[in-house]
Design a protein around this motif. Structure first.
Motif, PDB file in Angstrom:
ATOM      1  N   ILE A 171       0.814  -1.848   0.226  1.00 57.44           N
ATOM      2  CA  ILE A 171       0.282  -0.249  -0.340  1.00 57.44           C
ATOM      3  C   ILE A 171       0.940   0.772   0.134  1.00 57.44           C
ATOM      4  O   ILE A 171       1.610   1.002   0.518  1.00 57.44           O
ATOM      5  CB  ILE A 171      -1.619  -0.232   1.326  1.00 57.44           C
ATOM      6  N   LEU A 179      -2.588   4.935   5.742  1.00 61.56           N
ATOM      7  CA  LEU A 179      -2.279   4.036   6.165  1.00 61.56           C
ATOM      8  C   LEU A 179      -2.634   2.814   7.459  1.00 61.56           C
ATOM      9  O   LEU A 179      -3.070   2.142   7.830  1.00 61.56           O
ATOM     10  CB  LEU A 179      -0.287   3.876   5.767  1.00 61.56           C
ATOM     11  N   LEU A 182      -6.383   2.660   7.633  1.00 64.05           N
ATOM     12  CA  LEU A 182      -6.678   1.202   6.980  1.00 64.05           C
ATOM     13  C   LEU A 182      -5.993  -0.168   7.365  1.00 64.05           C
ATOM     14  O   LEU A 182      -6.910  -1.184   7.597  1.00 64.05           O
ATOM     15  CB  LEU A 182      -6.017   1.064   5.236  1.00 64.05           C
ATOM     16  N   ALA A 183      -4.792  -0.270   8.168  1.00 63.50           N
ATOM     17  CA  ALA A 183      -4.288  -1.249   8.838  1.00 63.50           C
ATOM     18  C   ALA A 183      -5.557  -1.791   9.564  1.00 63.50           C
ATOM     19  O   ALA A 183      -5.211  -2.581   9.796  1.00 63.50           O
ATOM     20  CB  ALA A 183      -3.036  -0.338   9.589  1.00 63.50           C
ATOM     21  N   VAL A 184      -5.846  -0.462  10.784  1.00 61.66           N
ATOM     22  CA  VAL A 184      -6.893  -1.513  11.616  1.00 61.66           C
ATOM     23  C   VAL A 184      -7.662  -1.602  11.307  1.00 61.66           C
ATOM     24  O   VAL A 184      -8.293  -2.754  12.111  1.00 61.66           O
ATOM     25  CB  VAL A 184      -7.118  -0.267  12.847  1.00 61.66           C
ATOM     26  N   GLY A 186      -7.902  -3.193   8.919  1.00 62.22           N
ATOM     27  CA  GLY A 186      -7.291  -5.023   8.077  1.00 62.22           C
ATOM     28  C   GLY A 186      -6.861  -4.859   6.733  1.00 62.22           C
ATOM     29  O   GLY A 186      -6.790  -5.889   6.544  1.00 62.22           O
ATOM     30  N   VAL A 187      -7.079  -3.947   6.375  1.00 61.83           N
ATOM     31  CA  VAL A 187      -6.326  -3.533   5.264  1.00 61.83           C
ATOM     32  C   VAL A 187      -4.868  -3.104   5.288  1.00 61.83           C
ATOM     33  O   VAL A 187      -4.565  -2.837   5.263  1.00 61.83           O
ATOM     34  CB  VAL A 187      -7.063  -2.307   4.383  1.00 61.83           C
ATOM     35  N   LEU A 188      -4.417  -4.433   5.259  1.00 57.93           N
ATOM     36  CA  LEU A 188      -2.985  -4.849   5.192  1.00 57.93           C
ATOM     37  C   LEU A 188      -2.191  -5.897   4.022  1.00 57.93           C
ATOM     38  O   LEU A 188      -2.866  -6.640   3.593  1.00 57.93           O
ATOM     39  CB  LEU A 188      -2.819  -4.856   7.077  1.00 57.93           C
ATOM     40  N   PRO A 189      -1.326  -5.385   3.777  1.00 60.64           N
ATOM     41  CA  PRO A 189      -0.229  -6.645   2.818  1.00 60.64           C
ATOM     42  C   PRO A 189      -0.443  -7.769   3.317  1.00 60.64           C
ATOM     43  O   PRO A 189      -0.210  -7.957   4.779  1.00 60.64           O
ATOM     44  CB  PRO A 189       0.825  -5.695   3.076  1.00 60.64           C
ATOM     45  N   SER A 191      -3.547  -9.893   3.315  1.00 60.56           N
ATOM     46  CA  SER A 191      -5.394 -10.014   3.193  1.00 60.56           C
ATOM     47  C   SER A 191      -5.471  -9.902   2.263  1.00 60.56           C
ATOM     48  O   SER A 191      -5.137  -9.311   1.708  1.00 60.56           O
ATOM     49  CB  SER A 191      -5.255  -8.269   3.684  1.00 60.56           C
ATOM     50  N   VAL A 206     -12.740  -7.100   3.555  1.00 59.21           N
ATOM     51  CA  VAL A 206     -11.579  -7.944   4.005  1.00 59.21           C
ATOM     52  C   VAL A 206     -11.878  -8.691   4.954  1.00 59.21           C
ATOM     53  O   VAL A 206     -12.103  -7.162   6.068  1.00 59.21           O
ATOM     54  CB  VAL A 206     -10.604  -6.386   4.482  1.00 59.21           C
TER      55      VAL A 206
ATOM     56  N   ASN B  71     -10.884   1.226  16.695  1.00 60.71           N
ATOM     57  CA  ASN B  71     -10.440  -0.287  16.044  1.00 60.71           C
ATOM     58  C   ASN B  71      -9.138  -0.481  16.224  1.00 60.71           C
ATOM     59  O   ASN B  71      -8.236  -1.521  15.791  1.00 60.71           O
ATOM     60  CB  ASN B  71     -10.105   0.448  14.215  1.00 60.71           C
ATOM     61  N   ARG B 105     -11.599 -10.869  13.825  1.00 66.44           N
ATOM     62  CA  ARG B 105      -9.911 -10.280  13.509  1.00 66.44           C
ATOM     63  C   ARG B 105      -9.132  -9.088  13.779  1.00 66.44           C
ATOM     64  O   ARG B 105      -7.914  -9.193  14.572  1.00 66.44           O
ATOM     65  CB  ARG B 105      -9.489 -10.189  11.785  1.00 66.44           C
ATOM     66  N   ARG B 106     -10.537  -8.233  13.651  1.00 63.86           N
ATOM     67  CA  ARG B 106     -10.286  -6.884  13.926  1.00 63.86           C
ATOM     68  C   ARG B 106     -10.688  -6.132  15.470  1.00 63.86           C
ATOM     69  O   ARG B 106      -9.323  -5.868  16.346  1.00 63.86           O
ATOM     70  CB  ARG B 106     -11.445  -5.527  13.262  1.00 63.86           C
ATOM     71  N   LEU B 109      -7.169  -7.953  17.068  1.00 68.36           N
ATOM     72  CA  LEU B 109      -6.238  -6.444  17.032  1.00 68.36           C
ATOM     73  C   LEU B 109      -5.972  -6.042  17.943  1.00 68.36           C
ATOM     74  O   LEU B 109      -5.116  -5.130  18.740  1.00 68.36           O
ATOM     75  CB  LEU B 109      -6.602  -6.005  15.853  1.00 68.36           C
ATOM     76  N   TYR B 250       2.887   1.287  11.304  1.00 73.10           N
ATOM     77  CA  TYR B 250       2.265   0.344  10.294  1.00 73.10           C
ATOM     78  C   TYR B 250       3.215  -0.787  10.429  1.00 73.10           C
ATOM     79  O   TYR B 250       2.597  -1.899  10.312  1.00 73.10           O
ATOM     80  CB  TYR B 250       2.759   0.917   8.424  1.00 73.10           C
ATOM     81  N   ASN B 253       1.771  -2.408  13.426  1.00 75.99           N
ATOM     82  CA  ASN B 253       0.363  -3.324  12.881  1.00 75.99           C
ATOM     83  C   ASN B 253       0.362  -4.269  12.307  1.00 75.99           C
ATOM     84  O   ASN B 253      -0.388  -5.587  12.491  1.00 75.99           O
ATOM     85  CB  ASN B 253      -0.487  -1.900  12.169  1.00 75.99           C
ATOM     86  N   LYS B 254       1.291  -4.719  11.538  1.00 79.40           N
ATOM     87  CA  LYS B 254       1.293  -5.483  10.171  1.00 79.40           C
ATOM     88  C   LYS B 254       2.047  -7.072  11.231  1.00 79.40           C
ATOM     89  O   LYS B 254       1.031  -8.134  10.975  1.00 79.40           O
ATOM     90  CB  LYS B 254       2.611  -5.424   9.141  1.00 79.40           C
ATOM     91  N   MET B 257      -0.933  -7.981  12.901  1.00 79.74           N
ATOM     92  CA  MET B 257      -1.741  -8.390  12.275  1.00 79.74           C
ATOM     93  C   MET B 257      -1.860 -10.173  12.022  1.00 79.74           C
ATOM     94  O   MET B 257      -2.459 -10.994  11.806  1.00 79.74           O
ATOM     95  CB  MET B 257      -1.944  -7.950  11.160  1.00 79.74           C
ATOM     96  N   MET B 497     -14.009   6.398   4.258  1.00 81.12           N
ATOM     97  CA  MET B 497     -13.137   5.242   4.815  1.00 81.12           C
ATOM     98  C   MET B 497     -14.512   4.887   5.545  1.00 81.12           C
ATOM     99  O   MET B 497     -14.523   5.245   6.884  1.00 81.12           O
ATOM    100  CB  MET B 497     -11.953   5.352   5.208  1.00 81.12           C
TER     101      MET B 497
END
Lengths: 227, 652
Positions: A171, A179, A182-184, A186-189, A191, A206, B71, B105-106, B109, B250, B253-254, B257, B497
């Motif tokens: 992304i 970023l 989106l991450a929270v 669940g939109v992350l690489p 996914s 997602v 979130n 999933r969420r 987190l 990020y 977060n990754k 996840m 969003m």
């Protein structure tokens, strides 16, 4: 473990540089002659031209200069590496213009980026037709395959098809806030993402979360087809 | 907090917070546990303010806190910050993390972060029915085993699983299952941890928040630490962020996840299948580029018939003519004539032409009330069913032209009920610029339900072109002013969003309680202003001030707008309530004192006119004095200017 990073024999960068300049001049429709090249301000220009001729890359006829067939192919490859590198560092890594231009100059040499690696970058970027300046990127073998059957490896989500499953590869948002948001969600690489609709607004799914997004955001999400 | 409720609490009463993603049913659970109603809707971000109440759990009084949905506990918006701050500053004894079972999933987190904070909690998987209908199956025992926490299931709206929550609320645990990050992050987190002050939440979690670049911690850190230490922290953080080409938040977060995915692999027995059924179909159709428009139109027609026809005509007819004019008012006239036989003045105040009962209460209870009730019922249904976010999808483009985004649909539609209430919800917009534009547009051109009912009533009696003209002028003014404001004002438009909840069948009880809560608010807000407005009119009339003002305003009202002199009265009263002013025009129109052009001009001016007193005060409260003056100062001349232009154009 023994390192495999020994120096491969390489052509002096000045020669690649000259081949590249001849290409861009020709692209602009200019007659290539010694006077034009002198303007570039190379030290020892006659010496480098001599070497290029000796290696059979150019032909010098009086003032005029032409590529040989090999020379043209070599130049095309340099340009291809340069412009793909620009795309990579500009679009994917979002580095500053100064950085991506300098990186491209470093990566354009055959001794740095092998043909296989170049084709991989090309595929990764989805075989882009132009560099960030808008100039054409010469097609490679990988691109010709593409025109027959190969699908691009990575595409922006905005180009993806409705009602198909994709996996997010990377992304490249304009700002960090986006970023993180989106991450929270669940939109992350990594996914899996599914486009429910594109109009009147993008709606993606997602996991079991449906999210409506602005087109600018969707364009920054790069995906590949889910296996 | 309610005074009645706090009394029963002592300092020793345990404190429990409900935490979870937006729209997972925290407020429903809160309502059942405390016996109090909180606004519940099928719309993320309903709980903007923290609600506190008392729950009776196993014979013990517990202070229960309902927090806004998050979130992430690294705040990215005001409401997320509210929740994080409760955990950071208030020593909570236990937490119930409410999760949407189908969106585990969420939820996990957030669980990761709660575990990191070292807070005791239990995890409740709510909406198990929805997950089941998607064919999902989750192994709760396994999940409990991995997280080393109590995990319960619930269908809160059907009161299922609440007993278990009550039973386990105090067996919540601090999970020892800390997630480990990559070694470089761990090393740096360790270093920063040692520099941080102690707090109700673990220093490790604070260190990770700092690494994530949490700006909302800034003040708190500066209050607790010396500048030197903060520089040190900045330095350590800078070194680490140099190692990654992506922002640290990020990267963190990754990794979180990834950890979550590894748990999901073990606990999700069956993944969700394709969606099917009527509700899923409605969900798709209502945001379809083509069918969605028809759907919108259909909703509009239904709401019109319910509010504009049934509410504004049938029900108003019953109440106004059937009840007030036939029974209450004649009876009151004789009654007060007897009581105040010594003073016609007192009689007039109550039952005269500008009397509190004959004018204020008749207007507010007989004319406005039915319209508002029907509107709030319709709005609650749209809200609970999950249609509003889909409407946001349909209208995002238009809102973008006005410098807003689709999210603004909720306040805008709510504004059709009551602009004052809607101005309060402008908070859901992310940037200050958007909030100001939204507030301006609400005040300028979104007629509230009472006013709308009257406008529609008048338009119904005019030729069809008048309706189109009114709609075109008001809509055009909104888009134009929004567009210009977005160009002139500094600041940014935020991203659209938005989470789209599934379509759900609204429950009758929730619709009724919600309508009732809104109505109560409206009555407290409205009826006093009607009375005050009427009294002002009464005195103006009695002391012959009205003719003076009418003469003073004549150049504007009579010459510029070509309206009868009585119209001044309507504008004057419109300051107090727009709908009240509109009602006045309605009367003038019914008495035949307005021709078609005059009627449409007065309708347009009145719609664009200054917001009512309550709305103006709300703008002051929410946006500050300067913004309020700017908004009112712009709208007033603008409304008359547009009215003048239309009048001039129609008389060419």
């Amino acid at each position: 473990m023994k390192s495999n990073c020994g120096q491969a024999p390489q052509r002096p960068h000045e020669m690649d540089e000259l081949l590249e300049h001849i290409w861009t001049f020709r692209e602009k429709g200019k007659e290539i002659n010694k006077a034009l090249l002198t303007e570039l301000g190379f030290e020892n220009l006659p010496k480098w031209l001599q070497s290029l001729e000796t290696e059979g890359l150019i032909k010098i006829q009086g003032e005029e200069i032409h590529y040989t067939k090999t020379g043209e192919e070599e130049a095309q490859d340099i340009i291809r590496r340069h412009r793909l590198a620009e795309r990579l560092f500009a679009d994917v890594f979002n580095t500053s213009e100064e950085t991506w231009e300098r990186q491209a100059c470093e990566l354009e040499h055959k001794s740095v980026l092998t043909e296989e690696a170049t084709n991989a970058v090309c595929a990764f970027l989805g075989h882009p037709p132009t560099c960030p300046h808008g100039r054409a990127i010469p097609r490679g073998d990988c691109c010709h395959e593409y025109s027959h059957d190969l699908k691009p490896f990575v595409t922006p989500l905005s180009e993806a098809k409705i009602a198909e499953h994709y996996r997010i590869v990377f992304i490249t948002p304009k700002h960090h806030m986006r970023l993180d948001r989106l991450a929270v969600l669940g939109v992350l690489p990594g996914s899996d993402i599914y486009i429910h609709q594109k109009k009147p607004s993008y709606v993606v799914r997602v996991g079991e979360t449906d999210i409506a997004l602005d087109p600018e955001i969707v364009r920054d999400i790069y995906v590949k087809k889910a296996a | 907090m309610d005074d009645k409720q706090t009394e029963v609490l002592s300092d020793k009463s345990p404190k429990v917070a409900l935490v979870g993603n937006p729209n997972v049913g925290k407020s429903v659970i809160f309502g059942f546990l405390t016996g109090r109603y909180v606004t519940v809707s099928n719309y993320p971000g309903t709980t903007v303010e923290v609600t506190r109440g008392v729950a009776d759990i196993e014979g013990q009084k517990v202070a229960l806190i309902d927090t806004p949905g998050v979130n992430s506990l690294v705040p990215m918006s005001e409401d997320e910050q509210v929740t994080r701050n409760i955990l950071l500053h208030e020593k909570v004894d236990s937490i119930v993390q409410v999760a949407d079972a189908k969106n585990l999933r969420r939820a996990l987190l957030i669980s990761v972060q709660l575990i990191e904070m070292g807070l005791p909690f239990l995890l409740t998987l709510n909406m198990e029915d929805e997950a089941a209908s998607l064919g999902m199956e989750i192994d709760k025992n396994k999940l409990s085993e991995i997280l080393q926490l109590p995990v319960t299931g619930a269908i809160a709206i059907q009161k299922k699983g609440l007993k278990e929550i009550r039973k386990k609320i105090f067996s919540s645990k601090v999970s020892p299952n800390q997630m480990r990050y990559s070694p470089d992050i761990e090393a740096v987190a360790d270093k920063i941890e040692k520099l941080l002050p102690t707090a109700p939440i673990s220093r490790r979690s604070l260190a990770l928040m700092v690494l994530s670049g949490d700006k909302s911690l800034f003040d708190w850190l500066h209050a607790k630490l010396s500048d030197e230490v903060i520089r040190q922290i900045d330095h350590i953080r800078g070194e680490l962020s140099g190692k990654f080409h992506e922002p640290l938040a990020y990267v963190i977060n990754k990794q979180r996840m990834k950890w979550v995915e590894s748990i999901l692999e073990k606990v999700v027995i069956k993944e969700a299948g394709a969606r099917s059924g009527l509700l899923a179909w409605i969900g798709s159709v209502s945001m379809h580029p083509v069918w969605g428009l028809f759907f919108m139109l259909a909703v509009l027609v239904i709401v019109y018939y319910f509010v504009g026809y049934f509410g504004a005509q049938t029900a108003v007819g019953w109440l106004e003519n059937g009840l007030f004019n036939t029974y209450i008012n004649p009876w009151a006239k004789t009654f007060f004539a007897k009581i105040f036989y010594f003073s016609p003045f007192l009689q007039d105040i109550i039952v005269g032409p500008y009397g509190v009962l004959t004018m204020a209460l008749t207007y507010s209870l007989a004319i406005i009330f039915p319209i508002v009730i029907t509107f709030f019922i319709a709005f609650s249904i749209m809200e609970d069913s999950g249609y509003l976010p889909r409407l946001a999808i349909m209208l995002n483009r238009i809102f973008r032209m006005m410098g807003l985004n689709g999210k603004a649909v909720v306040p805008m539609v709510l504004g059709l009920g009551c602009d004052t209430m809607a101005t309060m919800t402008a908070r859901i917009m992310d940037t200050k610029k958007e909030r100001i534009i939204l507030t301006l547009l609400l005040a300028l051109g979104v007629p509230c339900s009472a006013q709308l009912g009257i406008v529609l009533g008048m338009l119904g009696a005019l030729p069809l072109w008048a309706t189109f003209l009114w709609f075109g002028v008001v809509g055009g003014a909104l888009v134009l002013v929004g567009f210009l404001a977005s160009q002139i004002m500094p600041g940014q438009r935020s991203d659209f969003m938005m989470e789209i909840p599934p379509i759900r069948k609204p429950t009758g009880l929730n619709i009724l309680t919600k309508t009732f809560a809104r109505l109560e608010w409206y009555l407290i807000e409205v009826v006093p202003l009607f009375v005050v407005g009427t009294l002002v009119l009464f005195f103006l009339d009695r002391f012959k001030v009205l003719p003076v003002i009418q003469r003073a305003a004549a150049p504007l009202v009579v010459n510029f707008l070509h309206l009868p002199v009585e119209a001044t009265e309507a504008f004057l009263i419109g300051f107090l309530r727009r709908d009240y002013g509109a009602t006045h025009f309605f009367d003038l129109f019914r008495e035949g004192k307005l021709d078609a052009i005059q009627a449409i001009v007065s309708l347009i001016v009145m719609t664009l006119f200054v917001p009512c007193l309550a709305n103006t005060l709300m703008i002051l409260k929410e946006r500050g004095l300067k913004t309020m003056i700017a908004i009112v100062g712009f709208i007033y001349p603008f409304a008359f200017l547009v009215g003048g232009i239309i009048n001039w154009g129609l008389r060419l």
